[in-house]
Design an enzyme around this catalytic site. Structure first.
Site, mmCIF file in Angstrom:
data_model
loop_
_atom_site.group_PDB
_atom_site.id
_atom_site.type_symbol
_atom_site.label_atom_id
_atom_site.label_comp_id
_atom_site.label_asym_id
_atom_site.label_seq_id
_atom_site.Cartn_x
_atom_site.Cartn_y
_atom_site.Cartn_z
ATOM 1 N N GLN A 1 -4.688 -37.995 -50.622
ATOM 2 C CA GLN A 1 -3.431 -39.131 -50.618
ATOM 3 C C GLN A 1 -2.666 -37.233 -49.939
ATOM 4 O O GLN A 1 -3.430 -36.358 -49.646
ATOM 5 C CB GLN A 1 -3.107 -39.094 -51.755
ATOM 6 C CG GLN A 1 -3.329 -38.121 -53.157
ATOM 7 C CD GLN A 1 -2.692 -38.686 -54.037
ATOM 8 O OE1 GLN A 1 -2.670 -40.006 -54.326
ATOM 9 N NE2 GLN A 1 -4.011 -37.948 -54.993
ATOM 10 N N HIS B 1 5.832 -39.141 -69.545
ATOM 11 C CA HIS B 1 5.205 -38.521 -70.420
ATOM 12 C C HIS B 1 5.218 -38.903 -71.946
ATOM 13 O O HIS B 1 4.447 -39.600 -72.725
ATOM 14 C CB HIS B 1 4.639 -37.310 -70.554
ATOM 15 C CG HIS B 1 4.340 -37.435 -69.253
ATOM 16 N ND1 HIS B 1 5.186 -36.324 -67.566
ATOM 17 C CD2 HIS B 1 3.662 -37.872 -67.817
ATOM 18 C CE1 HIS B 1 4.277 -35.729 -66.980
ATOM 19 N NE2 HIS B 1 3.683 -37.027 -66.959
ATOM 20 N N ASP C 1 -1.280 -34.739 -63.357
ATOM 21 C CA ASP C 1 -0.491 -33.579 -63.397
ATOM 22 C C ASP C 1 -0.336 -32.813 -65.361
ATOM 23 O O ASP C 1 -0.174 -31.709 -65.735
ATOM 24 C CB ASP C 1 0.848 -33.578 -63.207
ATOM 25 C CG ASP C 1 0.953 -35.217 -64.452
ATOM 26 O OD1 ASP C 1 1.541 -34.496 -65.244
ATOM 27 O OD2 ASP C 1 1.314 -35.794 -63.633
ATOM 28 N N ASP D 1 -1.910 -43.380 -66.606
ATOM 29 C CA ASP D 1 -1.081 -42.751 -66.192
ATOM 30 C C ASP D 1 -1.390 -42.756 -64.161
ATOM 31 O O ASP D 1 -1.637 -41.540 -64.079
ATOM 32 C CB ASP D 1 -0.944 -41.195 -66.266
ATOM 33 C CG ASP D 1 0.198 -40.523 -65.923
ATOM 34 O OD1 ASP D 1 0.403 -41.528 -65.646
ATOM 35 O OD2 ASP D 1 0.132 -39.610 -65.878
ATOM 36 N N ASP E 1 2.544 -46.434 -58.677
ATOM 37 C CA ASP E 1 2.790 -47.831 -58.724
ATOM 38 C C ASP E 1 1.694 -48.490 -57.872
ATOM 39 O O ASP E 1 0.909 -48.411 -58.196
ATOM 40 C CB ASP E 1 3.294 -47.586 -57.666
ATOM 41 C CG ASP E 1 5.371 -46.561 -57.824
ATOM 42 O OD1 ASP E 1 5.460 -46.660 -59.385
ATOM 43 O OD2 ASP E 1 5.569 -46.371 -56.878
ATOM 44 N N PRO F 1 -3.389 -49.118 -53.410
ATOM 45 C CA PRO F 1 -4.752 -48.638 -53.019
ATOM 46 C C PRO F 1 -5.146 -48.652 -55.455
ATOM 47 O O PRO F 1 -5.716 -49.368 -55.458
ATOM 48 C CB PRO F 1 -4.565 -47.253 -53.122
ATOM 49 C CG PRO F 1 -3.953 -46.709 -51.663
ATOM 50 C CD PRO F 1 -3.026 -47.410 -52.144
#
Length: 289
Positions: free
Chosen positions: A36, A67, A91, A166, A169, A173
């Protein structure tokens, strides 16, 4: 969609012309990873901004609104979450919140894109120290696995008390992460009792995707719950879906364990407020029950 140099702004456009934007000072980093396009910006008022394929993943000032909501409700609802699997979350913010729970003995983070982990470590202050320890294999309670989460879940034989997805959207994919087959693999990997959670997109703008995911989960899990929360940087309210295996009442959380957590957004003492959903969305969700 993306950076507008004329206005010094980054704007993510959602369906029907709805946008979420941030004024930015400069672009700090940009690369095409194996999977990506990754960009990091310095915003005027929200710290650094992480963008994947043109979609906002987080801003540092307020990332806890996502989170904390993804992690603590399910871990406080589970009676003893000793082993936790995180799929995605490169992240490090989700794993950071997981490790706040002292009863968690082992946590595995499966991230498909090593480039996200490396860029988050180098540029973001979300979980820098934790990511550093993970990459050096120096975090005693957690392990980083660079692999496709769908493949990992299908092939792994390890069982977990909680599975936290996590992901990006529920479109494009990432749709595989919202499929009935994926949910069945997750159900098999859960201990009994076990609990599963995924983010499920904007309540107003991804309503159909939310409905599809909810109906697919209803075919697999013993009980399924839906809730929403306002997340900074997203087209709020943002939806979440919870699947239960065995005897867990997700409407109740352990307030004693919650006392040891330092939280900014999710309030365990007001856990019931999570379940407020716009009437028309609730009726659509419940229409097939």
């Amino acid at each position: 969609m993306g950076f507008n140099a004329e206005d010094n702004a980054f704007i993510e456009w959602y369906p029907r012309g709805y946008g979420v934007g941030f004024k930015v000072k400069r672009r700090l980093f940009e690369t095409q990873t194996q999977y990506q396009r990754l960009e990091i910006y310095e915003t005027e008022g929200f710290g650094k901004l992480l963008v994947l394929d043109g979609t906002v993943q987080l801003v540092e000032a307020g990332e806890e609104s996502y989170h904390e909501t993804l992690v603590h409700p399910v871990l406080l609802a589970h009676p003893n979450p000793r082993k936790v699997l995180v799929i995605g979350g490169g992240d490090g913010g989700t794993l950071r919140e997981v490790l706040k729970h002292g009863e968690v003995e082992r946590a595995v983070m499966v991230e498909i894109d090593e480039g996200v982990v490396e860029a988050s470590y180098l540029y973001l202050d979300v979980a820098k120290d934790l990511l550093g320890r993970l990459m050096k294999k120096e975090e005693p309670r957690a392990e980083l696995v660079i692999e496709d989460g769908v493949k990992y879940l299908h092939e792994s034989e390890e069982k977990f008390d909680a599975i936290i997805v996590d992901s990006t959207d529920p479109v494009g994919p990432a749709k595989l992460l919202f499929s009935e087959g994926f949910y069945r693999d997750a159900y098999e990997r859960l201990n009994d009792p076990g609990i599963y959670i995924t983010q499920a997109g904007s309540v107003y703008l991804f309503t159909n995707e939310l409905l599809d995911a909810y109906r697919a989960m209803k075919k697999v899990f013993d009980r399924v719950y839906y809730f929403s929360f306002p997340v900074i940087g997203y087209a709020s309210p943002w939806s979440f879906l919870v699947g239960v295996k065995g005897d867990i009442d997700f409407r109740k959380v352990d307030l004693e364990r919650a006392k040891g957590l330092k939280l900014y957004y999710y309030d365990p003492e007001r856990h019931e407020t999570l379940f407020q959903m716009p009437r028309y969305v609730r009726e659509l969700l419940e229409s097939g029950e």
